[in-house]
Design a protein around this motif. Structure first.
Motif, PDB file in Angstrom:
ATOM      1  N   GLN A  23      22.590  81.392  47.497  1.00 46.47           N
ATOM      2  CA  GLN A  23      23.919  80.856  47.814  1.00 46.47           C
ATOM      3  C   GLN A  23      24.669  80.482  46.538  1.00 46.47           C
ATOM      4  O   GLN A  23      25.849  80.788  46.389  1.00 46.47           O
ATOM      5  N   ILE A  24      23.977  79.824  45.621  1.00 44.31           N
ATOM      6  CA  ILE A  24      24.614  79.421  44.364  1.00 44.31           C
ATOM      7  C   ILE A  24      25.084  80.658  43.610  1.00 44.31           C
ATOM      8  O   ILE A  24      26.214  80.706  43.118  1.00 44.31           O
ATOM      9  N   ASP A  25      24.226  81.666  43.505  1.00 45.92           N
ATOM     10  CA  ASP A  25      24.559  82.879  42.758  1.00 45.92           C
ATOM     11  C   ASP A  25      25.790  83.560  43.345  1.00 45.92           C
ATOM     12  O   ASP A  25      26.722  83.915  42.618  1.00 45.92           O
ATOM     13  N   GLU A  26      25.806  83.740  44.661  1.00 42.65           N
ATOM     14  CA  GLU A  26      26.932  84.419  45.309  1.00 42.65           C
ATOM     15  C   GLU A  26      28.238  83.664  45.111  1.00 42.65           C
ATOM     16  O   GLU A  26      29.253  84.244  44.735  1.00 42.65           O
ATOM     17  N   ARG A  27      28.212  82.362  45.373  1.00 41.42           N
ATOM     18  CA  ARG A  27      29.437  81.561  45.262  1.00 41.42           C
ATOM     19  C   ARG A  27      29.909  81.468  43.816  1.00 41.42           C
ATOM     20  O   ARG A  27      31.101  81.591  43.529  1.00 41.42           O
ATOM     21  N   LEU A  28      28.973  81.234  42.889  1.00 44.68           N
ATOM     22  CA  LEU A  28      29.351  81.078  41.489  1.00 44.68           C
ATOM     23  C   LEU A  28      29.850  82.395  40.904  1.00 44.68           C
ATOM     24  O   LEU A  28      30.868  82.422  40.201  1.00 44.68           O
ATOM     25  N   SER A  29      29.167  83.491  41.182  1.00 44.27           N
ATOM     26  CA  SER A  29      29.602  84.803  40.676  1.00 44.27           C
ATOM     27  C   SER A  29      31.016  85.125  41.141  1.00 44.27           C
ATOM     28  O   SER A  29      31.865  85.543  40.355  1.00 44.27           O
ATOM     29  N   GLN A  30      31.273  84.940  42.431  1.00 41.95           N
ATOM     30  CA  GLN A  30      32.595  85.224  42.993  1.00 41.95           C
ATOM     31  C   GLN A  30      33.661  84.345  42.341  1.00 41.95           C
ATOM     32  O   GLN A  30      34.734  84.820  41.961  1.00 41.95           O
ATOM     33  N   LEU A  31      33.364  83.073  42.183  1.00 37.35           N
ATOM     34  CA  LEU A  31      34.304  82.135  41.587  1.00 37.35           C
ATOM     35  C   LEU A  31      34.600  82.491  40.124  1.00 37.35           C
ATOM     36  O   LEU A  31      35.760  82.505  39.694  1.00 37.35           O
ATOM     37  N   LEU A  32      33.564  82.809  39.365  1.00 36.19           N
ATOM     38  CA  LEU A  32      33.746  83.166  37.958  1.00 36.19           C
ATOM     39  C   LEU A  32      34.578  84.436  37.805  1.00 36.19           C
ATOM     40  O   LEU A  32      35.470  84.507  36.949  1.00 36.19           O
ATOM     41  N   LYS A  33      34.298  85.436  38.635  1.00 33.21           N
ATOM     42  CA  LYS A  33      35.071  86.682  38.571  1.00 33.21           C
ATOM     43  C   LYS A  33      36.542  86.418  38.866  1.00 33.21           C
ATOM     44  O   LYS A  33      37.423  86.930  38.174  1.00 33.21           O
ATOM     45  N   GLU A  34      36.803  85.597  39.869  1.00 33.20           N
ATOM     46  CA  GLU A  34      38.191  85.266  40.211  1.00 33.20           C
ATOM     47  C   GLU A  34      38.880  84.550  39.050  1.00 33.20           C
ATOM     48  O   GLU A  34      40.013  84.864  38.699  1.00 33.20           O
ATOM     49  N   LEU A  35      38.196  83.596  38.432  1.00 30.46           N
ATOM     50  CA  LEU A  35      38.779  82.865  37.306  1.00 30.46           C
ATOM     51  C   LEU A  35      39.073  83.793  36.131  1.00 30.46           C
ATOM     52  O   LEU A  35      40.170  83.768  35.559  1.00 30.46           O
ATOM     53  N   ILE A  36      38.097  84.628  35.781  1.00 27.84           N
ATOM     54  CA  ILE A  36      38.263  85.530  34.643  1.00 27.84           C
ATOM     55  C   ILE A  36      39.399  86.520  34.892  1.00 27.84           C
ATOM     56  O   ILE A  36      40.138  86.872  33.972  1.00 27.84           O
ATOM     57  N   GLN A  37      39.553  86.947  36.128  1.00 31.36           N
ATOM     58  CA  GLN A  37      40.597  87.933  36.444  1.00 31.36           C
ATOM     59  C   GLN A  37      41.979  87.315  36.613  1.00 31.36           C
ATOM     60  O   GLN A  37      42.972  88.042  36.577  1.00 31.36           O
ATOM     61  N   THR A  38      42.075  85.989  36.780  1.00 31.83           N
ATOM     62  CA  THR A  38      43.384  85.385  37.040  1.00 31.83           C
ATOM     63  C   THR A  38      43.881  84.447  35.949  1.00 31.83           C
ATOM     64  O   THR A  38      45.071  84.132  35.917  1.00 31.83           O
ATOM     65  N   LYS A  39      43.037  83.990  35.070  1.00 28.11           N
ATOM     66  CA  LYS A  39      43.447  83.040  34.027  1.00 28.11           C
ATOM     67  C   LYS A  39      43.638  83.770  32.700  1.00 28.11           C
ATOM     68  O   LYS A  39      42.958  84.753  32.411  1.00 28.11           O
ATOM     69  N   THR A  40      44.558  83.264  31.900  1.00 30.85           N
ATOM     70  CA  THR A  40      44.814  83.856  30.587  1.00 30.85           C
ATOM     71  C   THR A  40      43.600  83.721  29.682  1.00 30.85           C
ATOM     72  O   THR A  40      43.163  84.687  29.058  1.00 30.85           O
ATOM     73  N   TYR A  41      43.054  82.500  29.600  1.00 25.08           N
ATOM     74  CA  TYR A  41      41.857  82.268  28.791  1.00 25.08           C
ATOM     75  C   TYR A  41      41.088  81.107  29.407  1.00 25.08           C
ATOM     76  O   TYR A  41      41.672  80.102  29.794  1.00 25.08           O
ATOM     77  N   ILE A  42      39.772  81.249  29.468  1.00 24.95           N
ATOM     78  CA  ILE A  42      38.921  80.226  30.072  1.00 24.95           C
ATOM     79  C   ILE A  42      37.839  79.799  29.094  1.00 24.95           C
ATOM     80  O   ILE A  42      37.129  80.640  28.527  1.00 24.95           O
ATOM     81  N   ALA A  43      37.707  78.496  28.926  1.00 29.19           N
ATOM     82  CA  ALA A  43      36.601  77.927  28.163  1.00 29.19           C
ATOM     83  C   ALA A  43      35.625  77.319  29.167  1.00 29.19           C
ATOM     84  O   ALA A  43      35.979  76.407  29.918  1.00 29.19           O
ATOM     85  N   PHE A  44      34.415  77.865  29.214  1.00 27.00           N
ATOM     86  CA  PHE A  44      33.363  77.336  30.074  1.00 27.00           C
ATOM     87  C   PHE A  44      32.538  76.357  29.258  1.00 27.00           C
ATOM     88  O   PHE A  44      31.982  76.731  28.221  1.00 27.00           O
TER      89      PHE A  44
END
Length: 156
Positions: A23-44
């Protein structure tokens, strides 16, 4: 006029033990992909004090390998100097050492580091299942500071 790049900062906090990796992997992967594809620059920003931190870092690295890291970086934030810093410098894009005031107990240094991470963040991603521990405390601090919070344990 030059556009100043807005850095969207995301911090991660979770309990020391993980229970539902799928569950963690699925939710986190989806969330990270969305952030990377929609934000100009992300600092994790992430620590390294338990299974969630290590697992989340590995998911971030996997998504970076898939989508690239041109608009994102993974920074390890540690509350004091560690002996094997070279290992961390090779794995993470950046390492920040927040040296505590002299005489601060290591557990207190972790709390201070967590607060600093929350203060830097636009979004706080947590894996909090119970109301105790450092991850819970960081989540409550994020709430108090009106940060956007996503708990991977919440069922949608």
């Amino acid at each position: 006029m030059n556009d100043i790049m807005k850095i969207y900062t995301v911090s991660f906090f979770g309990h020391r033990k993980l229970y539902d990796l799928r569950q963690i992997d699925e939710r986190l992967s989806q969330l990270l992909k969305e952030l990377i594809q929609t934000k100009t620059y992300i600092a994790f920003l992430i620590g390294r004090h338990g299974e969630f931190d290590e697992y989340a870092a590995s998911v971030i690295k996997r998504v970076q390998n898939e989508l690239g890291s041109d608009n994102n970086d993974l920074t390890l934030v540690i509350p004091y100097t560690v002996a094997d810093i070279e290992f961390y410098e090779k794995y993470y894009d950046n390492v920040i050492i927040l040296e505590p005031a002299e005489g601060v107990h290591p557990k207190r240094a972790i709390t201070l580091r967590n607060r600093w991470m929350v203060e830097q963040s636009d979004l706080v991603i947590v894996n909090v299942e119970h109301s105790k521990g450092g991850a819970y405390t960081a989540m409550k601090y994020a709430e108090k500071n009106n940060k956007k919070i996503i708990n991977l344990c919440d069922i949608e």
